[in-house]
Design a protein around this motif. Structure first.
Motif, mmCIF file in Angstrom:
data_model
loop_
_atom_site.group_PDB
_atom_site.id
_atom_site.type_symbol
_atom_site.label_atom_id
_atom_site.label_comp_id
_atom_site.label_asym_id
_atom_site.label_seq_id
_atom_site.Cartn_x
_atom_site.Cartn_y
_atom_site.Cartn_z
ATOM 1 N N ALA A 1 5.601 4.190 4.467
ATOM 2 C CA ALA A 1 4.339 4.688 4.990
ATOM 3 C C ALA A 1 4.497 5.272 6.393
ATOM 4 O O ALA A 1 5.082 4.661 7.279
ATOM 5 C CB ALA A 1 3.304 3.568 5.005
ATOM 6 N N PRO B 1 1.432 7.442 8.129
ATOM 7 C CA PRO B 1 0.187 8.185 7.932
ATOM 8 C C PRO B 1 0.134 9.517 8.680
ATOM 9 O O PRO B 1 -0.369 10.493 8.154
ATOM 10 C CB PRO B 1 -0.884 7.212 8.448
ATOM 11 N N GLU C 1 -6.758 12.099 11.415
ATOM 12 C CA GLU C 1 -5.939 10.886 11.360
ATOM 13 C C GLU C 1 -6.732 9.698 10.835
ATOM 14 O O GLU C 1 -6.179 8.803 10.170
ATOM 15 C CB GLU C 1 -5.388 10.594 12.760
ATOM 16 N N THR D 1 -6.500 9.148 7.072
ATOM 17 C CA THR D 1 -5.217 8.829 6.453
ATOM 18 C C THR D 1 -5.187 7.400 5.920
ATOM 19 O O THR D 1 -5.789 6.487 6.472
ATOM 20 C CB THR D 1 -4.071 9.013 7.452
ATOM 21 N N THR D 2 -4.463 7.246 4.826
ATOM 22 C CA THR D 2 -4.176 5.952 4.217
ATOM 23 C C THR D 2 -2.718 6.006 3.747
ATOM 24 O O THR D 2 -1.968 6.915 4.101
ATOM 25 C CB THR D 2 -5.118 5.668 3.038
ATOM 26 N N ASP D 3 -2.318 5.020 2.941
ATOM 27 C CA ASP D 3 -0.976 5.085 2.363
ATOM 28 C C ASP D 3 -0.848 6.242 1.384
ATOM 29 O O ASP D 3 0.264 6.730 1.135
ATOM 30 C CB ASP D 3 -0.639 3.772 1.652
ATOM 31 N N ARG E 1 -1.814 11.517 3.718
ATOM 32 C CA ARG E 1 -0.962 11.684 4.890
ATOM 33 C C ARG E 1 -1.346 12.938 5.657
ATOM 34 O O ARG E 1 -1.945 13.866 5.110
ATOM 35 C CB ARG E 1 0.511 11.769 4.490
#
Length: 339
Positions: free
Chosen positions: A15, A17, A147, A150-152, A155
């Motif tokens: 990960a 992000p 931003e 964003t998560t896993d 991106r």
């Protein structure tokens, strides 16, 4: 052999992000941005691209999309001088021309709408410098808003021209602010080339100054290769530093830096630990004087062994042999407490 950090970022194996790519006039971030986009499409992810310095038609020729792609066109008519252009399609990609009179609303709103329609996607901004020329504050708020999405599975990859000086502002500049916001930083550097001046320096020991040394003859020669200095801030608190090489051979390839430079690159991992006593209103540590007094203190049972009665006969001797449970740890004085 362990996978290279740049390859992990491209394939989203671990990960990250928000990835910020700092480039210069000698090594553009476009090849990496295109590679990020191509690999996202190959893994069946949706792609949202904000173009400020690149033509949508040129971008589509580079990536040859095979799945959903949504382009926010800030390149064609950013100031709204022409007649409003309705969204249109090129090679199956939806292109939405917008005006930059309100950066946050005009860009963030369509991106938010697209992210709601896809479970996994990649958001790419080719360059924020054009937006920063309008307003550095609004540009930072835009990137901060992206931003926050964003998560896993979602991106963000942003390109930033590090060698362009923006107007001075109060507080940290845009580049420093984005560096603090990003979870991974990629700083691009071209391979060093031997010039006639270096050959002359080897012979004479004198290095003449080149008045036209800002750009080199090997600038942006991707087929020859380049270097990517990566600072990756993991969720665990560890920060890894690694240098990878990349070159273009029918497709962008990630290789060890040693393969291009001949110099061994050491991978460094730094673990950041929070100080538990940093935010206390009182002091738990000892001063030098207090520590010296503590070391010179004689405990009662130790002193009793040296005491004798008046007639010279010892009244009794105490033998003390500390065991593992009685071992005193200076770093954890309360270790013996059952908490």
């Amino acid at each position: 052999m362990a996978s290279l950090s740049l390859d992990q970022l491209l394939n989203n194996r671990k990960a990250s992000p928000f990835t910020l790519i700092n480039d210069t006039v000698n090594m553009s971030a476009l090849p990496l941005l295109v590679e990020f986009s191509s690999r996202a499409l190959e893994s069946q992810q949706s792609l949202i691209v904000v173009l400020t310095e690149t033509s949508p038609r040129q971008w589509l020729e580079w990536i040859n999309p095979t799945s959903a792609i949504h382009i926010i066109d800030c390149y064609t008519d950013p100031m709204g001088w022409d007649q409003p252009i309705a969204p249109y399609k090129i090679k199956g990609a939806t292109v939405v021309p917008i005006r930059l009179d309100d950066i946050e609303r005009s860009i963030l709103a369509p991106v938010l709408q697209q992210t709601k329609q896809s479970e996994a996607c990649l958001i790419v901004v080719d360059s924020v410098n054009t937006l920063a020329m309008i307003s550095q504050h609004k540009t930072y708020q835009l990137i901060r808003g992206l931003e926050s999405l964003t998560t896993d599975a979602i991106r963000l990859v942003v390109g930033y021209h590090r060698d362009i000086r923006l107007p001075a502002t109060h507080g940290p500049g845009l580049g420093d602010s984005l560096d603090r916001l990003a979870s991974s930083l990629v700083r691009l550097e071209p391979l060093k080339e031997r010039t006639q001046f270096e050959n002359q320096a080897r012979l004479t020991g004198f290095m003449p100054a080149d008045s036209f040394s800002y750009m080199s003859l090997m600038a942006n020669w991707v087929s020859r290769g380049g270097l990517a200095h990566i600072e990756w801030r993991r969720k665990s608190g560890k920060i890894s530093y690694e240098t990878n090489g990349f070159c273009y051979n029918q497709r962008l390839e990630i290789v060890p830096a040693l393969q291009l430079t001949g110099e061994i690159q050491v991978k460094e991992i730094v673990e950041v630990k929070a100080d538990p006593m940093a935010s206390l209103s009182f002091n738990l540590s000892l001063t030098d004087e207090q520590r010296k007094t503590k070391e010179n203190l004689v405990l009662p049972y130790m002193k009793a062994q040296n005491e004798v009665q008046v007639d010279g006969q010892a009244s009794g001797t105490i033998y003390y042999e500390p065991d593992a449970a009685d071992d005193f740890d200076d770093e954890d004085p309360d270790d013996d407490l059952d908490i």
